[in-house]
Design a protein around this motif. Structure first.
Motif, short mmCIF file in Angstrom:
data_model
loop_
_atom_site.label_atom_id
_atom_site.label_comp_id
_atom_site.label_asym_id
_atom_site.label_seq_id
_atom_site.Cartn_x
_atom_site.Cartn_y
_atom_site.Cartn_z
N ILE A 64 14.80 -2.04 12.56
CA ILE A 64 14.90 -3.34 13.24
C ILE A 64 14.10 -4.32 12.38
N ALA A 65 14.75 -5.37 11.92
CA ALA A 65 14.10 -6.29 10.96
C ALA A 65 12.88 -6.98 11.57
N ALA A 66 12.95 -7.27 12.87
CA ALA A 66 11.85 -8.00 13.53
C ALA A 66 10.58 -7.16 13.63
N ASP A 67 10.75 -5.86 13.46
CA ASP A 67 9.60 -4.94 13.52
C ASP A 67 8.81 -5.09 12.21
N ARG A 68 7.59 -5.59 12.27
CA ARG A 68 6.86 -5.88 11.03
C ARG A 68 5.97 -4.71 10.61
N SER A 69 5.96 -3.58 11.37
CA SER A 69 5.06 -2.48 10.99
C SER A 69 5.53 -1.84 9.69
N LYS A 70 4.61 -1.52 8.82
CA LYS A 70 4.94 -0.98 7.49
C LYS A 70 5.23 0.51 7.53
N GLU A 71 4.78 1.17 8.61
CA GLU A 71 5.01 2.60 8.69
C GLU A 71 5.78 2.93 9.98
N ARG A 72 6.80 3.82 9.84
CA ARG A 72 7.61 4.16 11.03
C ARG A 72 7.89 5.66 11.09
N LYS A 73 8.28 6.05 12.27
CA LYS A 73 8.68 7.43 12.49
C LYS A 73 10.17 7.58 12.08
N ILE A 110 16.39 -0.86 4.59
CA ILE A 110 15.40 -0.99 3.51
C ILE A 110 15.70 0.11 2.50
N PRO A 111 16.00 -0.28 1.25
CA PRO A 111 16.41 0.72 0.25
C PRO A 111 15.31 1.75 -0.03
N VAL A 112 15.73 2.95 -0.44
CA VAL A 112 14.77 4.03 -0.74
C VAL A 112 13.74 3.58 -1.78
N GLU A 113 14.13 2.69 -2.65
CA GLU A 113 13.21 2.20 -3.70
C GLU A 113 11.95 1.57 -3.10
N TYR A 114 12.04 1.07 -1.86
CA TYR A 114 10.88 0.42 -1.22
C TYR A 114 10.23 1.35 -0.20
N ALA A 115 10.55 2.64 -0.24
CA ALA A 115 10.08 3.53 0.83
C ALA A 115 9.45 4.81 0.27
N THR A 116 8.43 5.31 0.97
CA THR A 116 7.85 6.62 0.64
C THR A 116 7.83 7.42 1.95
N GLU A 117 8.53 8.56 1.92
CA GLU A 117 8.60 9.35 3.16
C GLU A 117 7.74 10.60 3.03
N GLN A 118 6.98 10.87 4.09
CA GLN A 118 6.15 12.07 4.10
C GLN A 118 6.03 12.56 5.54
N GLY A 119 6.38 13.83 5.74
CA GLY A 119 6.22 14.44 7.06
C GLY A 119 6.80 13.61 8.19
N ARG A 120 8.08 13.30 8.06
CA ARG A 120 8.84 12.56 9.08
C ARG A 120 8.30 11.16 9.37
N ARG A 121 7.45 10.64 8.43
CA ARG A 121 7.01 9.24 8.56
C ARG A 121 7.36 8.53 7.25
N VAL A 122 7.71 7.26 7.34
CA VAL A 122 8.08 6.50 6.14
C VAL A 122 7.23 5.23 6.06
N ARG A 123 6.79 4.94 4.81
CA ARG A 123 6.01 3.71 4.56
C ARG A 123 6.85 2.79 3.69
N PHE A 124 6.88 1.54 4.04
CA PHE A 124 7.67 0.58 3.25
C PHE A 124 6.75 -0.31 2.43
N SER A 125 7.10 -0.53 1.16
CA SER A 125 6.31 -1.45 0.33
C SER A 125 6.82 -2.88 0.53
N GLN A 126 8.01 -2.98 1.14
CA GLN A 126 8.59 -4.32 1.36
C GLN A 126 9.45 -4.29 2.62
N LEU A 127 9.43 -5.37 3.39
CA LEU A 127 10.30 -5.47 4.57
C LEU A 127 11.39 -6.49 4.25
N LEU A 128 12.50 -6.35 4.96
CA LEU A 128 13.63 -7.23 4.63
C LEU A 128 14.15 -7.92 5.88
#
Ligand code: AMP
Ligand code: MG
Length: 421
Positions: A64-73, A110-128
């Motif tokens: 959801i684009a309006a969600d500004r959190s950098k890390e998600r489940k 958000i493309p994989v290039e902006y994401a790091t996934e670890q243990g069913r959690r993902v961190r984004f370096s950029q939001l769109l």
């Protein structure tokens, strides 16, 4: 000198006469895989949106684009071709593949290039923003839209579109069938020994090849002797099998030049002489509505007249709207002295683009028998009648005769625009 009884007309008049007297062939339904090169005979509308679902344009994470959190489940994975029952919420994301349907409530990928996934959690370096990397329903085609219009020539993209719309068959104009008859007592078919005074029939082969290049179907009927009954029978036979008949030879004013009177008896001769070189005795008739071209025997003349008159006729019959080749102004790279200034001359030439303009060099000896003057040529210089000599640097018109030369045409047009013309 023996003069032809037929009035001399200009090349432009001959072209207009041919185009006026030929008509589009009736449409046929073809499987789309056989339709390339044909012209569409009916509009094609689509009944479905394409894509039919909101589709991801990247490998990444649906969010959801309006969600500004950098890390998600990460809720799971959405592959192309499958519809999983994910519902993305705040604080969550779904791993998604290119072409996969975007899960409910998600409005950005958000493309994989902006994401790091670890243990069913993902961190984004950029939001769109909302809509990023999503192809909405109907982005490419909208249900009810007229996607292809009658008259459209079918190339690879159009065939692909038809398949995309679920069209397996399509209404197109038929390719013209063209009977080819070589006339002359001196002619020997390929593979036979040459007796004294004989030459090989090259026109049947060259004309058949030319028909294929134009997109018509050649029917080669072989060599016919200079005999009135045999020639008439061959032409009648050709008319029975084909939409168009081409003869080569036998249209000059020699005693054995029988084609014109035969065509006059069978139907209507529209013209029998054109003020051009080569190809002066080129003859055009219709017999029961079918066009017949009496081409001169000289190998260059028959191909040039085919280029100037037969090609546009066949294109019109096949449903094309654009019948003429592109023409540009070219500068001559050398002097030219036309063989007969009382006629327009069509010289074979090579046009190149140099220093911001098109320049032309002819292909040497322009004799009508010298087929080599066509080898490597990409243009016909249209030298107007009434000019005794052309000088190096003079501007003349050139017909671009090979499809690749379209880029020369574009460059010439762009050059004209940049000069404010
Ligand atoms: P014609 O138009 O019949 O007077 O022929 C003009 C010239 O073209 C003559 O030199 C013929 O030998 C030559 N010619 C005619 N038909 C062919 C052909 N099918 N292939 C090659 N040359 C030909
Ligand atoms: Mg002859």
């Amino acid at each position: 000198m023996v003069e032809s009884a037929y009035p001399m007309i200009t090349p432009d008049e001959a072209y207009e006469c041919v185009v006026r007297n030929v008509h589009r062939l009736s449409p046929v339904a073809l499987p789309i895989d056989e339709a390339v090169g044909h012209v569409l005979a009916a509009d094609v509308a689509t009944v479905e949106d394409m894509p039919p679902f909101p589709s991801s344009t990247m490998d990444g994470y649906a969010v959801i684009a309006a969600d500004r959190s950098k890390e998600r489940k990460v809720l799971g994975e959405q592959d192309a071709g499958h519809v999983a029952a994910f519902r993305v919420g705040m604080g969550t994301a779904v791993r998604i593949m290119t072409g996969a349907p975007v899960p409910e409530a998600a409005d950005a990928v958000i493309p994989v290039e902006y994401a790091t996934e670890q243990g069913r959690r993902v961190r984004f370096s950029q939001l769109l923003p909302s809509g990023a990397n999503i192809r909405p329903v109907g982005h490419d085609l909208r249900a009810g839209e007229r996607v292809l219009v009658a008259g459209q020539p079918l190339g690879a993209a159009e065939i692909g579109l038809l398949a995309m719309m679920g069209c397996g068959r399509v209404q197109v104009y038929r390719r013209p069938r063209v009977a080819i008859i070589a006339t002359g007592d001196e002619l020997v078919p390929l593979g036979r020994a040459l007796a004294p005074g004989r030459i090989r029939d090259s026109n049947s082969h060259a004309l058949a090849a030319n028909m294929r290049q134009i997109g018509a179907e050649p029917i080669v009927l072989g060599i016919v002797q200079d005999d009135e009954d045999e020639l008439r029978d061959a032409i009648v036979h050709g008319l029975g099998r084909a939409d168009v008949v081409l003869t080569s030879g036998g249209v000059s004013v020699g005693r054995r030049d029988l084609i014109k009177p035969i065509l006059g008896a069978l139907g209507q001769v529209h013209f029998g002489r054109i003020a051009q070189k080569p190809g002066k005795p080129t003859t055009f008739a219709t017999v029961n509505g079918k066009p017949v071209f009496g081409l001169p025997g000289f190998p260059v003349s028959s191909l040039i007249s085919t280029e100037l008159y037969v090609r546009p006729a066949l294109l019109k019959m096949a449903g094309f709207a654009r019948l003429r080749r592109p023409e540009i102004t070219v500068g001559l790279m050398h002097d030219i002295r036309p063989g007969d200034p009382s006629r327009s001359e069509f010289q074979r030439a090579v046009v190149t683009w140099r220093g911001g303009r098109a320049l032309a060099r002819n292909t040497g000896d322009q004799a009508s028998s010298r087929l080599r003057s066509l080898v490597g040529a990409n243009a016909l210089l249209r030298l107007p009648q009434g000019v005794a000599s052309f000088r190096k640097g003079d501007d003349v018109e050139a017909i671009l005769t090979t499809p690749q030369q379209g880029c020369l045409f574009q460059k010439a047009q762009a050059a004209l625009r940049s000069r404010g013309c």
